[in-house]
Design an enzyme around this catalytic site. Structure first.
Site, PDB file in Angstrom:
ATOM      1  N   THR A  51      29.391 -13.074  27.474  1.00 40.23           N
ATOM      2  CA  THR A  51      28.400 -12.925  26.398  1.00 40.23           C
ATOM      3  C   THR A  51      27.236 -13.892  26.541  1.00 40.23           C
ATOM      4  OG1 THR A  51      29.538 -14.495  24.937  1.00 40.23           O
ATOM      5  CG2 THR A  51      30.191 -12.166  24.795  1.00 40.23           C
ATOM      6  N   CYS A  55      30.457 -21.429  21.392  1.00 37.46           N
ATOM      7  CA  CYS A  55      30.906 -21.473  20.005  1.00 37.46           C
ATOM      8  C   CYS A  55      31.676 -22.750  19.724  1.00 37.46           C
ATOM      9  CB  CYS A  55      31.826 -20.288  19.685  1.00 37.46           C
ATOM     10  SG  CYS A  55      31.139 -18.668  20.068  1.00 37.46           S
ATOM     11  N   ARG A  62      35.943 -12.583  17.602  1.00 36.56           N
ATOM     12  CA  ARG A  62      37.121 -12.190  18.381  1.00 36.56           C
ATOM     13  C   ARG A  62      37.286 -13.102  19.594  1.00 36.56           C
ATOM     14  NH1 ARG A  62      37.227  -6.226  20.857  1.00 36.56           N
ATOM     15  NH2 ARG A  62      35.670  -7.220  22.201  1.00 36.56           N
ATOM     16  N   ARG A  84      23.724 -19.904  25.150  1.00 37.15           N
ATOM     17  CA  ARG A  84      22.992 -20.066  23.898  1.00 37.15           C
ATOM     18  C   ARG A  84      23.985 -20.207  22.749  1.00 37.15           C
ATOM     19  NH1 ARG A  84      22.969 -14.635  25.029  1.00 37.15           N
ATOM     20  NH2 ARG A  84      23.570 -13.240  23.320  1.00 37.15           N
ATOM     21  N   CYS A  86      26.000 -19.749  19.333  1.00 40.72           N
ATOM     22  CA  CYS A  86      26.470 -18.610  18.541  1.00 40.72           C
ATOM     23  C   CYS A  86      25.760 -18.609  17.185  1.00 40.72           C
ATOM     24  CB  CYS A  86      27.989 -18.709  18.348  1.00 40.72           C
ATOM     25  SG  CYS A  86      28.678 -17.476  17.222  1.00 40.72           S
ATOM     26  N   CYS A  89      28.773 -18.968  14.161  1.00 38.03           N
ATOM     27  CA  CYS A  89      29.428 -20.235  13.815  1.00 38.03           C
ATOM     28  C   CYS A  89      28.489 -21.433  13.924  1.00 38.03           C
ATOM     29  CB  CYS A  89      30.660 -20.460  14.692  1.00 38.03           C
ATOM     30  SG  CYS A  89      30.302 -20.857  16.424  1.00 38.03           S
TER      31      CYS A  89
END
Length: 369
Positions: A51, A55, A62, A84, A86, A89
């Site tokens: 992705t 985080c 998920r 980058r 999230c 969060c």
């Protein structure tokens, strides 16, 4: 520490956990991610190669496959590696203070959902806490409830849109108000007038202003027909007029022809203690919290000071010291509302909207026999 030692420490700090720490530490990090352990937030972040996002351990998203995850001890390291933050969060929002971090996260969530119904139940589900517990922690950190914060965000956005020239309907929906009845019900008292009148007033209201010398340099006092709306200090008349323009960008600002002389004299007398009971009529807008703070400030005796914590306790919000500081910083009428009498817990002089040196000068004036 030698230069080589510093360089070595920096290089180790830039390495991901997977490279610099043991396998057991990496496994512990993964266990925390699987458990969504909030206690590990701030200790490390995990980045997902599929992705391109990193985080915090407690991120509600998920869980990724283990072989797609890399651990970093700081957000900066993950970003340097090309990941980058999230948006869900917000791993960069952590300060190390769980209560403060929660309040910041709730604030960001509210700001992103102003056009929706933001209930305590919804916030509780989003942050996996009971509504009562979440509201208590939020209020302890900021001094206001989540609903009051949402109202203040909508009001701030509404004012900005109206001042930009948007019509009331567009400004209303862009600020997250669902209906005109709700808009007028909630904002009339906060704006001091109806939204339509505020817009027209911001554009066409007559604001008189006068400039004068003071012990703090050049001073501007501005007023509507209802009372004083601004008291400012600066080094030059140009700065003062520009400051008034920023505060009331669309008002008709006219130099006063003498009607403000009495108020200027009263203000100068208040600064030196010669006329302590001179109460200026004020025409200012405030949230409920700001009004409580400002009303208390007006009760602080001439020559006395209070700490931000003492003010917070006095208004019944003992943990709202930071919110008190913000209320002081947004006071539009210097001296008339004596925010200069609020100092740090240790008695040292902290920030002041018109400059720390002016705050010191005001306090020194009040200490003179």
């Amino acid at each position: 520490m030698t230069a080589n030692a510093i360089l070595a420490e920096e290089l180790v700090g830039e390495m991901p956990v997977a490279q610099s720490n043991s396998k057991l530490s990496e496994n512990n990090c993964w266990d925390a991610v699987v458990a969504r352990d909030p206690a590990r937030d701030g200790e490390f972040v995990f980045a997902v190669s599929t992705t391109g996002v990193y985080c915090r351990p407690s991120c509600p998203a998920r869980r990724p496959r283990r072989n797609n995850v890399t651990f970093y001890s700081r957000p900066e390291q993950a970003e340097k590696a090309g990941f980058r933050a999230c948006l869900r969060c917000r791993p960069r929002a952590l300060s190390g203070n769980p209560q403060s971090d929660l309040a910041k996260e709730v604030c960001r969530y509210i700001e992103q959902h102003l056009d929706e119904s933001i209930t305590l139940e919804r916030l509780g589900k989003a942050f996996r806490q009971s509504p009562f517990h979440l509201q208590r922690r939020f209020k302890a950190a900021l001094g206001i409830t989540p609903r009051e914060y949402a109202d203040s965000c909508r009001l701030r956005l509404l004012k900005r849109n109206l001042q930009a020239g948007d019509n009331v309907t567009r400004a209303m929906y862009d600020a997250g108000y669902g209906s005109s009845s709700r808009l007028y019900e909630r904002t009339s008292s906060q704006l001091g007038m109806t939204p339509d009148k505020y817009r027209r007033g911001a554009i066409a209201a007559a604001i008189r202003y006068a400039l004068a010398d003071s012990p703090l340099g050049r001073m501007l006092i501005a007023a509507t027909d209802r009372g004083v709306c601004a008291i400012q200090f600066a080094r030059s008349d140009g700065e003062l007029i520009e400051g008034l323009k920023r505060e009331f960008p669309f008002a008709v600002r006219k130099p006063d022809e003498g009607g403000l002389k009495a108020w200027i004299a009263a203000l100068l007398s208040k600064m030196t203690g010669r006329e302590l009971n001179a109460a200026l009529p004020l025409d200012i807008r405030a949230t409920a919290f700001q009004r409580r703070v400002w009303t208390y400030l007006q009760s602080i005796p001439f020559g006395a000071t209070r700490s931000y914590g003492q003010v917070a306790k006095a208004i019944g919000q003992p943990s709202a010291s930071r919110a008190v500081a913000r209320a002081c910083a947004t006071n539009p009428v210097a001296v008339a509302i004596p925010c200069h009498r609020v100092v740090r817990e240790d008695g040292n002089i902290s920030g002041y909207r018109w400059g720390v040196e002016r705050k010191k000068a005001l306090l020194e004036l009040e200490q003179r026999p």
